[in-house]
Design a protein around this motif. Structure first.
Motif: not given
Length: 537
Positions: A354-372
């Protein structure tokens, strides 16, 4: 007919029933991200089809949650039914009924023409898994000697891990096939272990405790002689086991109401609560979520295509390997320590992710990654490798602790008169939470993203506290000794593993004083503390 008397041989055949659940988990996780599956069941703007220029999005998040949840939904029903089936027909026959139902569900799933048909097939498969997952631990625990009970019942979890691993690679290999054949073949092949289970059970003895309840005492004695005495009816442990079973049956018939309502009476309610929460907490660890949707999680960490699938398979290998430690040492470790330590370790890795995702992550493009759409969050660079590492460490923490113990522990809690129904009820709680989580997780990844890890981390922390204060130790005790422990109300944190003394008893190495204690301690209300203490002294 020839019958296998070696407890490990009995276990090897019986736990194939656990492998059925593993087959379902990994086939779904391997098939989910494939274009063949997503295009055939596509609900996107282009509809079904196999146009290479169109990237199919597959079922919507809610529908995919429903497809995945159909299996645990059926398992909930199957687990409840199994309690009545096992008391009526016996442990062996009930498991055979489950294997036949599995074949029916697999036929419907591999022949699916639409989402509705797929859901029906998976629901029927679930009924089978519910029956087998509830009654295989009961069957094996009633045949196993106390010093080996944890090992052989825990083998159910090992069978699940092998089922996951084998089916994942079968499904992965089939992803190179064209069209719907890519998922029809693996869902058809999963019938093979059920067929082996059905015919293999003819070579196994019935549960001696179930035979005793039906007043089939000669058969009961023959089974105990075969399994525990190695053919010698005069073996010391055979005599001890028969005496305990006879006294337990006599007590039940004179003093006990054997209806299911007994489970909700004050003297039984505490252990019912423990059994139910053992299964609920095993789901709320988040492990099965990791198994079903590992391709989504690794997709968020930047893996795609075959690299995603191969990386996902590593956690299945870890799962198989780490479960071996439980099979070897679980009867020495006991039940309490693995539950508490495993929960704390899993909480650590969940909060770290959770800490890694919150600190270093970001929202994916609309529709999600690889259209998923479920891959609605992304993380790259060294932090993504840390997420993958924490996921592997989470699996390594679950495999030797909550994985096998959640199957070993519930059958040990209950007396014979209600064991079949009680374990069916506790197992059904596992499946209803599996159903809820399977349905909840895909939209949760979309809506709350990395916060899903915080939720499961809090669950793991809560279960560590709960198990420490409430769950007593059952390792090394006969099933009848566990009954007395609960009747006397020994606090959970004061209970201990009784591995060495019971191991000695099984080997027939008791001196005269110990034999007298072994034959008479059923009548002593002080048995648990005084008699066992005398033996050790």
């Amino acid at each position: 007919m020839y019958q296998i008397g070696n407890i490990y041989g009995i276990t090897a055949i019986a736990v194939i029933g656990g492998g059925l659940f593993g087959f379902d988990i990994s086939s779904m996780s391997a098939i989910l991200p494939t274009d063949q599956y997503r295009c055939y069941f596509n609900q996107g703007p282009h509809g079904p089809g196999f146009d290479d220029e169109v990237k199919c999005s597959g079922p919507t998040a809610n529908v995919q949650g429903g497809i995945t949840a159909a299996m645990p939904g059926g398992s909930f029903i199957g687990a409840l039914l199994s309690g009545y089936l096992t008391d009526m027909f016996g442990r062996k026959t009930t498991i055979q009924i489950g294997s036949v139902i599995w074949c029916i569900g697999s036929i419907i799933s591999c022949a699916s023409q639409n989402i509705a048909m797929l859901i029906v097939g998976r629901f029927i498969n679930g009924i089978s898994v519910g029956i087998c997952s509830a009654q295989v631990p009961v069957y094996v625990s009633e045949l196993a000697p106390p010093s080996k009970r944890g090992r052989v019942v825990g083998a159910q979890q090992w069978a699940i891990t092998w089922g996951i691993l084998i089916m994942f690679y079968i499904s992965y290999g089939c992803t190179f096939l064209e069209g719907p054949t890519a998922w029809r073949v693996p869902w058809g092949l999963q019938m093979i272990p059920a067929v082996l289970l059905f015919f293999g059970l003819f070579l196994l003895p019935e549960s001696p405790r179930w035979l005793a309840r039906k007043d089939r005492w000669e058969e009961c004695n023959a089974v105990i002689t075969l399994v525990h005495g190695k053919g010698d009816p005069n073996a010391p442990f055979v005599h001890l086991e028969m005496e305990e079973i006879k006294q337990a049956i006599e007590f039940e018939r004179q003093n006990a109401d054997v209806s299911v309502t007994e489970l909700f009476k004050p003297k039984m309610l505490n252990r019912l609560h423990i059994g139910i929460f053992t299964q609920i907490w095993s789901q709320l660890t988040g492990m099965n979520v990791m198994m079903y949707y590992i391709s989504y999680i690794f997709g968020m960490a930047g893996l795609s295509g075959n690299i995603n699938l191969i990386s996902s398979s590593i956690q299945y290998i870890i799962n198989v390997f780490m479960t071996v430690f439980a099979l070897i040492y679980i009867d020495r470790w006991g039940r309490r320590a693995p539950l508490v330590i495993g929960a704390l370790l899993m909480a650590t890795w969940m909060f770290a992710n959770a800490g890694l995702m919150a600190t270093y992550g970001r929202p994916a493009p609309p529709g999600g990654l690889d259209n998923i759409a479920e891959q609605s969050w992304q993380i790259t660079g060294p932090a993504s490798k840390a997420v993958i590492a924490c996921t592997y460490l989470f699996v390594a923490s679950y495999a030797p602790t909550w994985g096998p113990v959640s199957w070993i522990y519930p059958p040990e809690l209950f007396p014979l008169r209600v064991r079949g129904k009680a374990v069916a009820l506790t197992t059904s709680s596992n499946w209803i939470f599996n159903f809820a989580l399977s349905y909840f997780v895909p939209p949760a990844f979309v809506n709350i993203q990395w916060r899903v890890y915080i939720i499961f981390g809090c669950f793991c922390t809560a279960m560590a506290i709960h198990t420490f204060f409430v769950f007593p130790e059952t390792a090394g005790k006969t099933l009848e000794e566990v009954e007395e422990m609960f009747m006397r109300g020994v606090p959970a944190w004061k209970t201990r593993v009784e591995y060495n003394s019971v191991k000695k008893a099984e080997r027939g190495q008791l001196d005269d004083k110990e034999k007298a204690i072994g034959l008479q301690h059923e009548q002593s209300p002080e048995r648990l503390e005084n008699a066992a203490g005398d033996v050790k002294a």
